[in-house]
Design a protein around this motif. Structure first.
Motif, PDB file in Angstrom:
ATOM      1  N   ILE A   6       0.836  -1.198   0.000  1.00 37.96           N
ATOM      2  CA  ILE A   6       0.000   0.000   0.000  1.00 37.96           C
ATOM      3  C   ILE A   6       0.874   1.253   0.000  1.00 37.96           C
ATOM      4  N   ALA A   7       1.897   1.256   0.834  1.00 40.65           N
ATOM      5  CA  ALA A   7       2.803   2.404   0.903  1.00 40.65           C
ATOM      6  C   ALA A   7       3.468   2.660  -0.446  1.00 40.65           C
ATOM      7  N   GLN A   8       3.855   1.576  -1.114  1.00 41.19           N
ATOM      8  CA  GLN A   8       4.485   1.720  -2.428  1.00 41.19           C
ATOM      9  C   GLN A   8       3.500   2.284  -3.451  1.00 41.19           C
ATOM     10  N   GLU A   9       2.273   1.799  -3.423  1.00 44.05           N
ATOM     11  CA  GLU A   9       1.260   2.271  -4.370  1.00 44.05           C
ATOM     12  C   GLU A   9       0.941   3.752  -4.169  1.00 44.05           C
ATOM     13  N   LEU A  10       0.879   4.187  -2.911  1.00 42.48           N
ATOM     14  CA  LEU A  10       0.475   5.558  -2.597  1.00 42.48           C
ATOM     15  C   LEU A  10       1.659   6.513  -2.466  1.00 42.48           C
ATOM     16  N   HIS A  11       2.855   5.970  -2.522  1.00 44.07           N
ATOM     17  CA  HIS A  11       4.078   6.767  -2.401  1.00 44.07           C
ATOM     18  C   HIS A  11       4.159   7.466  -1.044  1.00 44.07           C
ATOM     19  N   TYR A  12       3.801   6.716  -0.002  1.00 44.46           N
ATOM     20  CA  TYR A  12       3.922   7.191   1.370  1.00 44.46           C
ATOM     21  C   TYR A  12       4.816   6.239   2.148  1.00 44.46           C
ATOM     22  N   ALA A  13       5.309   6.701   3.295  1.00 43.11           N
ATOM     23  CA  ALA A  13       6.070   5.816   4.173  1.00 43.11           C
ATOM     24  C   ALA A  13       5.145   4.747   4.749  1.00 43.11           C
ATOM     25  N   GLU A  14       5.683   3.558   4.988  1.00 42.61           N
ATOM     26  CA  GLU A  14       4.875   2.483   5.565  1.00 42.61           C
ATOM     27  C   GLU A  14       4.326   2.883   6.931  1.00 42.61           C
ATOM     28  N   GLY A  15       5.102   3.666   7.679  1.00 42.76           N
ATOM     29  CA  GLY A  15       4.633   4.139   8.979  1.00 42.76           C
ATOM     30  C   GLY A  15       3.391   5.009   8.863  1.00 42.76           C
ATOM     31  N   THR A  16       3.300   5.790   7.785  1.00 46.05           N
ATOM     32  CA  THR A  16       2.110   6.622   7.555  1.00 46.05           C
ATOM     33  C   THR A  16       0.890   5.744   7.303  1.00 46.05           C
ATOM     34  N   VAL A  17       1.075   4.695   6.512  1.00 47.13           N
ATOM     35  CA  VAL A  17      -0.024   3.758   6.243  1.00 47.13           C
ATOM     36  C   VAL A  17      -0.487   3.093   7.539  1.00 47.13           C
ATOM     37  N   LYS A  18       0.457   2.649   8.350  1.00 45.39           N
ATOM     38  CA  LYS A  18       0.103   2.011   9.622  1.00 45.39           C
ATOM     39  C   LYS A  18      -0.672   2.975  10.523  1.00 45.39           C
ATOM     40  N   ALA A  19      -0.258   4.233  10.535  1.00 43.69           N
ATOM     41  CA  ALA A  19      -0.950   5.233  11.357  1.00 43.69           C
ATOM     42  C   ALA A  19      -2.379   5.446  10.867  1.00 43.69           C
ATOM     43  N   ASP A  20      -2.560   5.467   9.544  1.00 41.26           N
ATOM     44  CA  ASP A  20      -3.907   5.619   8.989  1.00 41.26           C
ATOM     45  C   ASP A  20      -4.783   4.419   9.353  1.00 41.26           C
TER      46      ASP A  20
END
Length: 216
Positions: free
Chosen positions: A174-188
């Motif tokens: 997901i992080a790769q698809e959205l170009h965000y850090a994995e930590g940001t995805v986990k926080a969401d």
């Protein structure tokens, strides 16, 4: 680089063990520390090899995967168990998840999916194959076991994350698809869990389906 996840494979089919051994060796995020051919051997090998994650077949000759999962978690409650099986019925998945497994994958999963699931499980995530996840959702909807409530406002990114969770993507994917850090995805995902009062990815998908945010 973080230390490789220590993996124990438990399966009574030599061909399956051989295939898992081959592709686990090709990824430096994981390391195979042992193999067992039946659930009766699991605890003894765990005590010797101290795996972080156990890939557990369900149907074995002497001690099956459900009982073996209970034994592993009695040995070490912090060890993570992922069922890896040919069964796709939701009752099979529920049985081993209730025994304490943190994941349920079918054996037609790709090597990348299996390794991503191992890494995610070690990080604390619950992982379920998309086809089994869909059966859970449909069964829950058909039985009317959940009450539909109004959904709190979601950001566009959170909606995208929910859609990708429903497709079975890992946090890293997901992080790769959205170009965000994995930590940001986990926080969401944590925010969604808190806002919806749910505990894991499967419950997110179920609630999102009930609310009409996604469709299966």
């Amino acid at each position: 680089m973080s230390e490789a996840v220590r993996v124990l494979v438990v399966d009574d089919e030599a061909l399956v063990r051989h295939a898992l051994r081959a592709f686990l060796a090709d990824d430096d995020r994981v390391t195979l520390v042992g193999e067992a051919t039946d659930g009766s051997e699991v605890v003894e090998i765990c005590e010797a090899m101290h795996p972080d994650v156990v890939l557990m077949d369900i149907k074995m000759r002497e001690v099956g995967g459900v009982e073996a999962t209970r034994r592993v978690l009695e040995w070490n409650p912090h060890c993570r168990v992922i069922a890896l099986t040919t069964f796709t019925t939701e009752w099979r998945a529920l049985e081993v998840l209730r025994a304490g497994a943190c994941g349920y994958l079918v054996k037609n999963s790709t090597p990348e999916q299996i390794i991503d699931a191992i890494v995610a499980a070690h990080a604390g995530d619950r992982v379920v194959s998309p086809e089994v996840q869909e059966r859970f959702v449909r069964a829950a909807i058909e039985t009317g076991s959940s009450q539909i409530t109004d959904a709190p406002a979601l950001s566009d990114r959170e909606r995208q994350i929910i859609e990708m969770i429903a497709k079975g993507l890992s946090n890293a994917e997901i992080a790769q698809e959205l170009h965000y850090a994995e930590g940001t995805v986990k926080a969401d995902i944590r925010r969604i869990n808190n806002e919806w009062n749910v505990e894991n990815r499967l419950q997110i998908v179920l609630r999102a389906t009930e609310l009409g945010i996604i469709s299966l």
